[in-house]
Design a protein around this motif. Structure first.
Motif, PDB file in Angstrom:
ATOM      1  N   PRO A  91       0.792  -1.234   0.000  1.00 19.47           N
ATOM      2  CA  PRO A  91       0.000   0.000   0.000  1.00 19.47           C
ATOM      3  C   PRO A  91       0.824   1.284   0.000  1.00 19.47           C
ATOM      4  O   PRO A  91       0.279   2.369  -0.076  1.00 19.47           O
ATOM      5  CB  PRO A  91      -0.812  -0.111   1.289  1.00 19.47           C
ATOM      6  CG  PRO A  91       0.031  -0.937   2.170  1.00 19.47           C
ATOM      7  CD  PRO A  91       0.748  -1.917   1.283  1.00 19.47           C
ATOM      8  N   GLY A  92       2.115   1.192   0.088  1.00 13.92           N
ATOM      9  CA  GLY A  92       2.980   2.374   0.110  1.00 13.92           C
ATOM     10  C   GLY A  92       4.293   2.005   0.744  1.00 13.92           C
ATOM     11  O   GLY A  92       4.531   0.847   1.085  1.00 13.92           O
ATOM     12  N   GLY A  93       5.177   2.962   0.918  1.00 14.98           N
ATOM     13  CA  GLY A  93       6.469   2.688   1.533  1.00 14.98           C
ATOM     14  C   GLY A  93       7.333   1.812   0.666  1.00 14.98           C
ATOM     15  O   GLY A  93       7.814   0.767   1.092  1.00 14.98           O
ATOM     16  N   TYR A  94       7.547   2.235  -0.568  1.00 13.36           N
ATOM     17  CA  TYR A  94       8.280   1.415  -1.527  1.00 13.36           C
ATOM     18  C   TYR A  94       9.789   1.546  -1.381  1.00 13.36           C
ATOM     19  O   TYR A  94      10.530   0.739  -1.920  1.00 13.36           O
ATOM     20  CB  TYR A  94       7.898   1.810  -2.951  1.00 13.36           C
ATOM     21  CG  TYR A  94       6.414   1.901  -3.170  1.00 13.36           C
ATOM     22  CD1 TYR A  94       5.617   0.770  -3.142  1.00 13.36           C
ATOM     23  CD2 TYR A  94       5.798   3.120  -3.396  1.00 13.36           C
ATOM     24  CE1 TYR A  94       4.254   0.846  -3.336  1.00 13.36           C
ATOM     25  CE2 TYR A  94       4.433   3.207  -3.589  1.00 13.36           C
ATOM     26  CZ  TYR A  94       3.666   2.073  -3.556  1.00 13.36           C
ATOM     27  OH  TYR A  94       2.323   2.160  -3.742  1.00 13.36           O
ATOM     28  N   THR A  95      10.247   2.579  -0.691  1.00 18.31           N
ATOM     29  CA  THR A  95      11.678   2.804  -0.547  1.00 18.31           C
ATOM     30  C   THR A  95      12.065   2.804   0.922  1.00 18.31           C
ATOM     31  O   THR A  95      11.238   3.020   1.799  1.00 18.31           O
ATOM     32  CB  THR A  95      12.106   4.141  -1.178  1.00 18.31           C
ATOM     33  OG1 THR A  95      11.377   5.193  -0.565  1.00 18.31           O
ATOM     34  CG2 THR A  95      11.859   4.152  -2.664  1.00 18.31           C
ATOM     35  N   LEU A 115      14.942   0.208  -3.040  1.00 18.47           N
ATOM     36  CA  LEU A 115      13.577  -0.287  -3.185  1.00 18.47           C
ATOM     37  C   LEU A 115      13.399  -1.455  -2.219  1.00 18.47           C
ATOM     38  O   LEU A 115      14.227  -2.364  -2.165  1.00 18.47           O
ATOM     39  CB  LEU A 115      13.318  -0.713  -4.621  1.00 18.47           C
ATOM     40  CG  LEU A 115      13.357   0.416  -5.650  1.00 18.47           C
ATOM     41  CD1 LEU A 115      13.243  -0.139  -7.059  1.00 18.47           C
ATOM     42  CD2 LEU A 115      12.261   1.424  -5.397  1.00 18.47           C
ATOM     43  N   VAL A 116      12.339  -1.423  -1.449  1.00 16.17           N
ATOM     44  CA  VAL A 116      12.167  -2.355  -0.333  1.00 16.17           C
ATOM     45  C   VAL A 116      12.100  -3.806  -0.798  1.00 16.17           C
ATOM     46  O   VAL A 116      12.739  -4.678  -0.224  1.00 16.17           O
ATOM     47  CB  VAL A 116      10.895  -1.975   0.458  1.00 16.17           C
ATOM     48  CG1 VAL A 116      10.557  -3.032   1.480  1.00 16.17           C
ATOM     49  CG2 VAL A 116      11.085  -0.652   1.134  1.00 16.17           C
ATOM     50  N   ASP A 117      11.378  -4.096  -1.831  1.00 19.30           N
ATOM     51  CA  ASP A 117      11.152  -5.485  -2.241  1.00 19.30           C
ATOM     52  C   ASP A 117      12.345  -6.115  -2.941  1.00 19.30           C
ATOM     53  O   ASP A 117      12.310  -7.295  -3.253  1.00 19.30           O
ATOM     54  CB  ASP A 117       9.931  -5.560  -3.154  1.00 19.30           C
ATOM     55  CG  ASP A 117       8.660  -5.225  -2.408  1.00 19.30           C
ATOM     56  OD1 ASP A 117       8.582  -5.563  -1.222  1.00 19.30           O
ATOM     57  OD2 ASP A 117       7.750  -4.629  -2.997  1.00 19.30           O
ATOM     58  N   TYR A 118      13.392  -5.355  -3.171  1.00 19.54           N
ATOM     59  CA  TYR A 118      14.540  -5.884  -3.894  1.00 19.54           C
ATOM     60  C   TYR A 118      15.720  -6.202  -2.990  1.00 19.54           C
ATOM     61  O   TYR A 118      16.768  -6.600  -3.464  1.00 19.54           O
ATOM     62  CB  TYR A 118      14.983  -4.901  -4.981  1.00 19.54           C
ATOM     63  CG  TYR A 118      14.040  -4.918  -6.145  1.00 19.54           C
ATOM     64  CD1 TYR A 118      14.212  -5.806  -7.187  1.00 19.54           C
ATOM     65  CD2 TYR A 118      12.942  -4.070  -6.180  1.00 19.54           C
ATOM     66  CE1 TYR A 118      13.334  -5.846  -8.242  1.00 19.54           C
ATOM     67  CE2 TYR A 118      12.060  -4.105  -7.236  1.00 19.54           C
ATOM     68  CZ  TYR A 118      12.264  -4.992  -8.259  1.00 19.54           C
ATOM     69  OH  TYR A 118      11.381  -5.035  -9.303  1.00 19.54           O
ATOM     70  N   ASP A 119      15.593  -6.048  -1.695  1.00 23.27           N
ATOM     71  CA  ASP A 119      16.693  -6.328  -0.789  1.00 23.27           C
ATOM     72  C   ASP A 119      16.475  -7.691  -0.142  1.00 23.27           C
ATOM     73  O   ASP A 119      15.593  -7.852   0.694  1.00 23.27           O
ATOM     74  CB  ASP A 119      16.805  -5.237   0.274  1.00 23.27           C
ATOM     75  CG  ASP A 119      18.076  -5.378   1.085  1.00 23.27           C
ATOM     76  OD1 ASP A 119      18.952  -6.174   0.679  1.00 23.27           O
ATOM     77  OD2 ASP A 119      18.193  -4.706   2.111  1.00 23.27           O
TER      78      ASP A 119
END
Length: 161
Positions: A91-95, A115-119
């Protein structure tokens, strides 16, 4: 006076600031993590998160709006094809901004933005539960002695069997 001026101007003119943030956003989209000063990372977070939200809806209009900010076809394509699919349910907070300390030359605070989902390192993985014994600060020697005593008792019991 700077009454009611909410965002950080970063010591640049409006055109320079817009170009710098666009270039940093392109780098963030392509590399998934960049290192910069803390103030620039916070400004970039406010700049790029609405673009990622806009990219969740893949329409011609949203592509045009995002391209108006980025001016890079490869970055826009990657944002809509790869990143928006990965963050579709978020829903938000992508970084994420993580502070790294200060720069050697001018002692500027340095941070990296990613980017949050890439770590993979920060991804939530189930940790094995480690059983810890409770110790007070003063009884470190006594606790070590009891651990040694219980270990010797356990070896004596295995020898007796």
């Amino acid at each position: 006076m700077r009454h009611n001026k909410k965002f950080n101007h970063l010591g640049r003119t409006a055109d320079h600031r817009a170009a710098m943030l666009a270039n940093m956003a392109i780098s963030l989209i392509q590399h998934k993590r960049i290192t910069t000063t803390l103030a620039k990372a916070k400004a970039l977070k406010k700049y790029v998160e609405p673009l990622i939200t806009k990219a969740k809806e893949d329409t011609t209009n949203s592509r045009r709006v995002v391209f108006r900010y980025l001016q890079n076809k490869e970055a826009v394509t990657e944002l809509f094809k790869e990143i928006s699919v990965k963050v579709g349910d978020r829903p938000g907070g992508y970084t994420r901004v993580i502070k790294l300390g200060t720069r050697q030359g001018d002692a500027a605070p340095i941070a990296f933005i990613e980017l949050v989902d890439y770590d993979e390192n920060m991804a939530k993985t189930p940790k094995a539960e480690v059983k810890k014994t409770r110790r007070s600060r003063r009884s470190t020697k006594k606790a070590e002695e009891t651990v040694v005593e219980t270990a010797t008792e356990a070896t004596e019991e295995t020898k007796a069997e």
